[in-house]
Design a protein around this motif. Structure first.
Motif, mmCIF file in Angstrom:
data_model
loop_
_atom_site.group_PDB
_atom_site.id
_atom_site.type_symbol
_atom_site.label_atom_id
_atom_site.label_comp_id
_atom_site.label_asym_id
_atom_site.label_seq_id
_atom_site.Cartn_x
_atom_site.Cartn_y
_atom_site.Cartn_z
ATOM 1 N N CYS A 1 -5.981 -8.847 15.946
ATOM 2 C CA CYS A 1 -6.684 -7.612 16.033
ATOM 3 C C CYS A 1 -8.114 -7.683 16.694
ATOM 4 O O CYS A 1 -8.315 -6.918 17.550
ATOM 5 N N GLY B 1 -10.236 -7.277 11.571
ATOM 6 C CA GLY B 1 -10.699 -8.689 11.308
ATOM 7 C C GLY B 1 -10.945 -8.962 9.883
ATOM 8 O O GLY B 1 -11.505 -10.165 9.640
ATOM 9 N N ALA B 2 -10.517 -8.283 8.810
ATOM 10 C CA ALA B 2 -11.139 -8.815 7.691
ATOM 11 C C ALA B 2 -9.834 -9.363 6.776
ATOM 12 O O ALA B 2 -9.987 -10.387 5.994
ATOM 13 N N CYS B 3 -8.513 -9.463 7.037
ATOM 14 C CA CYS B 3 -7.435 -9.639 6.100
ATOM 15 C C CYS B 3 -7.057 -11.021 6.628
ATOM 16 O O CYS B 3 -6.480 -11.585 5.811
ATOM 17 N N TRP B 4 -7.232 -11.332 7.777
ATOM 18 C CA TRP B 4 -6.563 -12.639 8.515
ATOM 19 C C TRP B 4 -4.923 -12.642 8.527
ATOM 20 O O TRP B 4 -4.285 -13.686 8.433
ATOM 21 N N GLY B 5 -4.430 -11.511 8.403
ATOM 22 C CA GLY B 5 -3.030 -11.393 8.252
ATOM 23 C C GLY B 5 -2.166 -11.466 9.663
ATOM 24 O O GLY B 5 -1.033 -11.152 9.527
ATOM 25 N N CYS B 6 -2.888 -11.498 10.569
ATOM 26 C CA CYS B 6 -2.294 -11.250 12.046
ATOM 27 C C CYS B 6 -2.493 -12.291 13.039
ATOM 28 O O CYS B 6 -2.655 -12.241 14.095
ATOM 29 N N MET C 1 -0.119 -5.128 11.734
ATOM 30 C CA MET C 1 -1.771 -5.559 11.439
ATOM 31 C C MET C 1 -2.101 -4.630 10.069
ATOM 32 O O MET C 1 -1.878 -3.380 10.058
ATOM 33 N N ALA C 2 -2.594 -5.263 9.131
ATOM 34 C CA ALA C 2 -2.773 -4.634 7.804
ATOM 35 C C ALA C 2 -4.142 -3.964 8.062
ATOM 36 O O ALA C 2 -4.392 -2.592 7.923
ATOM 37 N N CYS C 3 -5.174 -4.674 8.121
ATOM 38 C CA CYS C 3 -6.612 -3.926 8.111
ATOM 39 C C CYS C 3 -6.952 -3.603 9.515
ATOM 40 O O CYS C 3 -7.656 -2.531 9.771
ATOM 41 N N GLY C 4 -6.624 -4.504 10.573
ATOM 42 C CA GLY C 4 -6.867 -4.093 12.055
ATOM 43 C C GLY C 4 -8.225 -4.188 12.447
ATOM 44 O O GLY C 4 -8.334 -4.150 13.732
ATOM 45 N N ARG D 1 -7.448 -14.151 15.162
ATOM 46 C CA ARG D 1 -6.959 -12.846 14.622
ATOM 47 C C ARG D 1 -6.477 -12.064 16.002
ATOM 48 O O ARG D 1 -7.277 -11.584 16.681
HETATM 49 FE FE1 FES Z 1 -6.398 -7.882 9.264
HETATM 50 FE FE2 FES Z 1 -6.061 -8.631 11.715
HETATM 51 S S1 FES Z 1 -5.090 -7.305 10.956
HETATM 52 S S2 FES Z 1 -7.444 -9.551 10.244
#
Ligand code: FES
Length: 278
Positions: free
Chosen positions: A264, A246-251, A241-244, A262
């Protein structure tokens, strides 16, 4: 970015970012640590399934925070536990911390496990470090359910990697251990041991509530079993998890209906039957 104050994000609890102290550190097994942190806010708010996002060093390396399932709380004394295994630079840095050191932490984040009605029969299926969130869930359920309504399936590659077998045994809850090499408990994957147990036909499947956490392949398998037997089953997913928040949609995790969620903030707890493991 969240400031040092409370703020609601998405469908999560109120979360906070703060600098908190390490109260206690235990080295449970080789490379496995439990930290007790001081946060009355998070310990009061936390529900089983939630996690915290921790900046493991005060400098910029490693840059990204690390996510840790909440492993336990002591609401009275404001304690919060995380359990982790050293698997890389972030967890290695965290393992070197000592009581009195402070950590920048965001939490509690994410959704939580569904807590069942009292007439349900509960099965918890943990593989390896999957014990981290399931222990917190177990301690909450253990207060509400008679011991004969709870079964804990605990699996690992070998007996040296079984975490909390003795602790669970001491609770008198029905414990079924499984190791891949057969060095303790039943031989084989914990998912297959679980499947065999259900197939014995001693359970009313429509009354079962199953919770699971562990490596991705294990969760994929438990999801297949849940689908095959039409079991209500929730899994807690773990991912980077990058931002953790809900902002980056990387997870994201893909669901069978084609949507992306997401992990997170929409998770980390999902209905096992809804996840598209492909
Ligand atoms: Fe960034 Fe889930 S870690 S949206």
């Amino acid at each position: 970015m969240i400031q040092n104050s409370t703020k609601a994000i998405g469908n999560t609890n109120m979360i906070t970012q703060s600098s908190i102290s390490i109260l206690h550190k235990e080295n449970l097994q080789e490379g496995i640590f439990k930290l007790t942190l001081s946060s009355s806010f998070i310990s009061k708010k936390a529900k089983p399934g939630n996690f915290v996002h921790i900046k493991v060093t005060p400098n910029d390396y490693p840059l990204l925070r690390r996510a840790f399932s909440i492993h336990g709380t002591d609401k009275k004394n404001g304690g919060l536990e995380i359990l982790f295994k050293v698997v890389g630079k972030g967890t290695e840095a965290l393992s070197k911390k000592s009581p009195g050191d402070t950590l920048d932490i965001i939490g509690p984040i994410g959704n939580s496990f569904y807590l069942p009605e009292k007439n349900k029969e509960i099965m918890l299926v943990a593989g390896g470090m999957g014990i981290a969130p399931l222990w917190f869930l177990f301690t909450c359920l253990n207060h509400r359910f008679r011991q004969n309504k709870l079964t804990f399936f605990l699996g690992a590659k070998s007996k040296n990697q079984l975490i909390y077998a003795e602790k669970l045994k001491a609770t008198k809850t029905r414990l079924i251990t499984a190791t891949d090499d057969g060095s303790r408990g039943r031989k084989g994957k914990v998912t297959e041991v679980f499947l065999k147990e259900i197939k014995k036909g001693n359970y009313d499947k429509s009354n079962l509530v199953v919770y699971s956490c562990g490596p991705p392949m294990m969760l994929k398998r438990i999801s297949e079993i849940a689908k095959e037997l039409n079991l209500f089953c929730q899994v807690s997913l773990e991912t980077h998890m990058a931002c953790g928040v809900g902002a980056c949609w990387g997870c994201v995790a893909k669901l069978k209906n084609g949507s992306y969620q997401r992990v997170c903030v929409d998770g980390p707890v999902f209905d096992a039957r809804e996840i598209d493991w492909k």
